[in-house]
Design a protein around this motif. Structure first.
Motif, PDB file in Angstrom:
ATOM      1  N   TRP A 259      70.139 -44.676  77.482  1.00 16.87           N
ATOM      2  CA  TRP A 259      70.735 -43.732  76.533  1.00 16.87           C
ATOM      3  C   TRP A 259      72.196 -43.450  76.853  1.00 16.87           C
ATOM      4  O   TRP A 259      72.935 -42.951  76.019  1.00 16.87           O
ATOM      5  CB  TRP A 259      69.930 -42.431  76.410  1.00 16.87           C
ATOM      6  N   LEU A 260      72.626 -43.813  78.063  1.00 16.20           N
ATOM      7  CA  LEU A 260      74.041 -43.645  78.415  1.00 16.20           C
ATOM      8  C   LEU A 260      74.944 -44.482  77.511  1.00 16.20           C
ATOM      9  O   LEU A 260      76.119 -44.161  77.316  1.00 16.20           O
ATOM     10  CB  LEU A 260      74.261 -43.996  79.885  1.00 16.20           C
ATOM     11  N   TRP A 261      74.384 -45.553  76.910  1.00 20.53           N
ATOM     12  CA  TRP A 261      75.155 -46.380  75.974  1.00 20.53           C
ATOM     13  C   TRP A 261      75.726 -45.549  74.832  1.00 20.53           C
ATOM     14  O   TRP A 261      76.830 -45.821  74.361  1.00 20.53           O
ATOM     15  CB  TRP A 261      74.298 -47.508  75.400  1.00 20.53           C
ATOM     16  N   LEU A 262      74.980 -44.550  74.371  1.00 24.34           N
ATOM     17  CA  LEU A 262      75.468 -43.703  73.270  1.00 24.34           C
ATOM     18  C   LEU A 262      76.790 -43.028  73.639  1.00 24.34           C
ATOM     19  O   LEU A 262      77.732 -42.988  72.846  1.00 24.34           O
ATOM     20  CB  LEU A 262      74.421 -42.641  72.906  1.00 24.34           C
ATOM     21  N   PHE A 263      76.856 -42.506  74.852  1.00 26.39           N
ATOM     22  CA  PHE A 263      78.075 -41.846  75.313  1.00 26.39           C
ATOM     23  C   PHE A 263      79.197 -42.864  75.531  1.00 26.39           C
ATOM     24  O   PHE A 263      80.351 -42.604  75.219  1.00 26.39           O
ATOM     25  CB  PHE A 263      77.811 -41.057  76.600  1.00 26.39           C
TER      26      PHE A 263
ATOM     27  N   SER B 117      88.488 -35.500  69.040  1.00 25.30           N
ATOM     28  CA  SER B 117      87.944 -35.950  70.327  1.00 25.30           C
ATOM     29  C   SER B 117      87.720 -34.755  71.252  1.00 25.30           C
ATOM     30  O   SER B 117      86.767 -34.735  72.032  1.00 25.30           O
ATOM     31  CB  SER B 117      88.853 -36.990  70.981  1.00 25.30           C
ATOM     32  N   ALA B 118      88.576 -33.759  71.149  1.00 23.87           N
ATOM     33  CA  ALA B 118      88.422 -32.553  71.971  1.00 23.87           C
ATOM     34  C   ALA B 118      87.167 -31.770  71.566  1.00 23.87           C
ATOM     35  O   ALA B 118      86.430 -31.277  72.421  1.00 23.87           O
ATOM     36  CB  ALA B 118      89.660 -31.672  71.849  1.00 23.87           C
ATOM     37  N   TRP B 119      86.928 -31.645  70.259  1.00 28.04           N
ATOM     38  CA  TRP B 119      85.717 -30.949  69.796  1.00 28.04           C
ATOM     39  C   TRP B 119      84.473 -31.698  70.268  1.00 28.04           C
ATOM     40  O   TRP B 119      83.482 -31.078  70.678  1.00 28.04           O
ATOM     41  CB  TRP B 119      85.712 -30.797  68.273  1.00 28.04           C
ATOM     42  N   TYR B 120      84.493 -33.012  70.200  1.00 30.71           N
ATOM     43  CA  TYR B 120      83.373 -33.813  70.701  1.00 30.71           C
ATOM     44  C   TYR B 120      83.161 -33.521  72.186  1.00 30.71           C
ATOM     45  O   TYR B 120      82.035 -33.263  72.629  1.00 30.71           O
ATOM     46  CB  TYR B 120      83.629 -35.309  70.472  1.00 30.71           C
ATOM     47  N   ASP B 121      84.232 -33.560  72.969  1.00 31.52           N
ATOM     48  CA  ASP B 121      84.122 -33.302  74.409  1.00 31.52           C
ATOM     49  C   ASP B 121      83.549 -31.915  74.685  1.00 31.52           C
ATOM     50  O   ASP B 121      82.706 -31.752  75.563  1.00 31.52           O
ATOM     51  CB  ASP B 121      85.486 -33.421  75.087  1.00 31.52           C
ATOM     52  N   LEU B 122      84.022 -30.939  73.944  1.00 28.87           N
ATOM     53  CA  LEU B 122      83.532 -29.579  74.135  1.00 28.87           C
ATOM     54  C   LEU B 122      82.034 -29.500  73.851  1.00 28.87           C
ATOM     55  O   LEU B 122      81.264 -28.937  74.639  1.00 28.87           O
ATOM     56  CB  LEU B 122      84.305 -28.598  73.241  1.00 28.87           C
TER      57      LEU B 122
ATOM     58  N   PHE C  15      86.446 -42.951  82.214  1.00 28.90           N
ATOM     59  CA  PHE C  15      85.065 -42.526  81.987  1.00 28.90           C
ATOM     60  C   PHE C  15      84.221 -43.720  81.517  1.00 28.90           C
ATOM     61  O   PHE C  15      83.104 -43.921  82.003  1.00 28.90           O
ATOM     62  CB  PHE C  15      85.008 -41.408  80.936  1.00 28.90           C
ATOM     63  N   ALA C  16      84.730 -44.482  80.572  1.00 31.61           N
ATOM     64  CA  ALA C  16      83.982 -45.629  80.047  1.00 31.61           C
ATOM     65  C   ALA C  16      83.740 -46.665  81.149  1.00 31.61           C
ATOM     66  O   ALA C  16      82.661 -47.261  81.217  1.00 31.61           O
ATOM     67  CB  ALA C  16      84.725 -46.256  78.873  1.00 31.61           C
ATOM     68  N   THR C  17      84.719 -46.867  81.995  1.00 33.85           N
ATOM     69  CA  THR C  17      84.563 -47.811  83.108  1.00 33.85           C
ATOM     70  C   THR C  17      83.425 -47.376  84.022  1.00 33.85           C
ATOM     71  O   THR C  17      82.568 -48.178  84.400  1.00 33.85           O
ATOM     72  CB  THR C  17      85.882 -47.932  83.905  1.00 33.85           C
ATOM     73  N   TRP C  18      83.401 -46.090  84.362  1.00 33.28           N
ATOM     74  CA  TRP C  18      82.365 -45.604  85.279  1.00 33.28           C
ATOM     75  C   TRP C  18      80.997 -45.540  84.596  1.00 33.28           C
ATOM     76  O   TRP C  18      79.963 -45.734  85.239  1.00 33.28           O
ATOM     77  CB  TRP C  18      82.744 -44.252  85.878  1.00 33.28           C
ATOM     78  N   GLN C  19      80.980 -45.293  83.291  1.00 33.32           N
ATOM     79  CA  GLN C  19      79.712 -45.330  82.570  1.00 33.32           C
ATOM     80  C   GLN C  19      79.163 -46.763  82.534  1.00 33.32           C
ATOM     81  O   GLN C  19      77.967 -46.979  82.737  1.00 33.32           O
ATOM     82  CB  GLN C  19      79.874 -44.779  81.155  1.00 33.32           C
TER      83      GLN C  19
ATOM     84  N   GLU D 215      82.956 -42.867  73.898  1.00 35.30           N
ATOM     85  CA  GLU D 215      84.135 -42.882  74.779  1.00 35.30           C
ATOM     86  C   GLU D 215      85.083 -44.011  74.384  1.00 35.30           C
ATOM     87  O   GLU D 215      86.288 -43.812  74.257  1.00 35.30           O
ATOM     88  CB  GLU D 215      83.733 -43.063  76.251  1.00 35.30           C
ATOM     89  N   VAL D 216      84.529 -45.196  74.192  1.00 34.53           N
ATOM     90  CA  VAL D 216      85.346 -46.359  73.840  1.00 34.53           C
ATOM     91  C   VAL D 216      85.992 -46.159  72.470  1.00 34.53           C
ATOM     92  O   VAL D 216      87.185 -46.432  72.285  1.00 34.53           O
ATOM     93  CB  VAL D 216      84.517 -47.660  73.894  1.00 34.53           C
ATOM     94  N   ALA D 217      85.221 -45.648  71.507  1.00 35.51           N
ATOM     95  CA  ALA D 217      85.759 -45.446  70.150  1.00 35.51           C
ATOM     96  C   ALA D 217      86.925 -44.458  70.154  1.00 35.51           C
ATOM     97  O   ALA D 217      87.993 -44.733  69.579  1.00 35.51           O
ATOM     98  CB  ALA D 217      84.658 -44.970  69.213  1.00 35.51           C
ATOM     99  N   PHE D 218      86.743 -43.299  70.794  1.00 44.93           N
ATOM    100  CA  PHE D 218      87.842 -42.324  70.850  1.00 44.93           C
ATOM    101  C   PHE D 218      89.000 -42.853  71.704  1.00 44.93           C
ATOM    102  O   PHE D 218      90.165 -42.590  71.409  1.00 44.93           O
ATOM    103  CB  PHE D 218      87.366 -40.967  71.389  1.00 44.93           C
ATOM    104  N   GLY D 219      88.682 -43.596  72.741  1.00 42.39           N
ATOM    105  CA  GLY D 219      89.743 -44.176  73.568  1.00 42.39           C
ATOM    106  C   GLY D 219      90.613 -45.131  72.768  1.00 42.39           C
ATOM    107  O   GLY D 219      91.846 -45.071  72.819  1.00 42.39           O
TER     108      GLY D 219
END
Length: 148
Positions: free
Chosen positions: A114-118, A19-24, A99-103, A122-126
């Motif tokens: 396209w924000l749905w992709l993010f 999840s950290a590599w994804y965030d980076l 983050f998912a709540t605000w998205q 977020e939900v999956a890693f959460g």
């Protein structure tokens, strides 16, 4: 000294690090005004190409907040790459919930689709980082054959 709680599965630190590599990878472009300008243009072009909406024109406050978010998330990602401690995974899961709540709020308010992709990532890693903390644990007492 306080003992850090740990989730039950030994693979958990790999999830924290992934999840950290994804965030980076996803947020590095937000960390400076120059990279954000390029990312902003690319996301707008992508949204326009696939008819998914574009971003509003850049303004100094938007750039500032994008850079603040990008800088903090990049540092947070680097910490979890270097030390994927289970407690960091728990806190990351909580941050992803925010983050998912605000998205979701932004999507409901008309943000580009396209924000749905993010949001999905977020939900999956959460879930992947929070579920092990919520699942019941069993512990064995030395010499006892029953789980507590």
């Amino acid at each position: 000294m306080t003992r850090r709680p740990t989730p039950p599965h030994p693979a958990y630190p790999r999830v924290v690090r992934a999840s950290a590599w994804y965030d980076l990878a996803v947020t590095a472009g937000f960390a400076t005004p120059w990279t954000y300008s390029l990312l902003h243009a690319a996301l707008s072009k992508l949204g326009d190409t696939f008819d998914l909406g574009t971003l509003p024109a850049l303004d100094p406050v938007q750039v500032l907040f994008a850079n603040l978010m990008g800088s903090v998330v990049v540092v947070w990602a680097l910490l979890r790459i270097v030390d994927p401690a289970p407690l960091f995974g728990l806190f990351d899961a909580l941050a992803r919930t925010l983050f998912a709540t605000w998205q979701a709020y932004a999507l409901a308010d008309g943000a580009p689709p396209w924000l749905w992709l993010f949001l999905v990532v977020e939900v999956a890693f959460g879930i992947a980082q929070l579920a092990p903390w919520l699942l019941p644990r069993t512990t064995r007492v030395p010499g006892d054959q029953k789980a507590l």
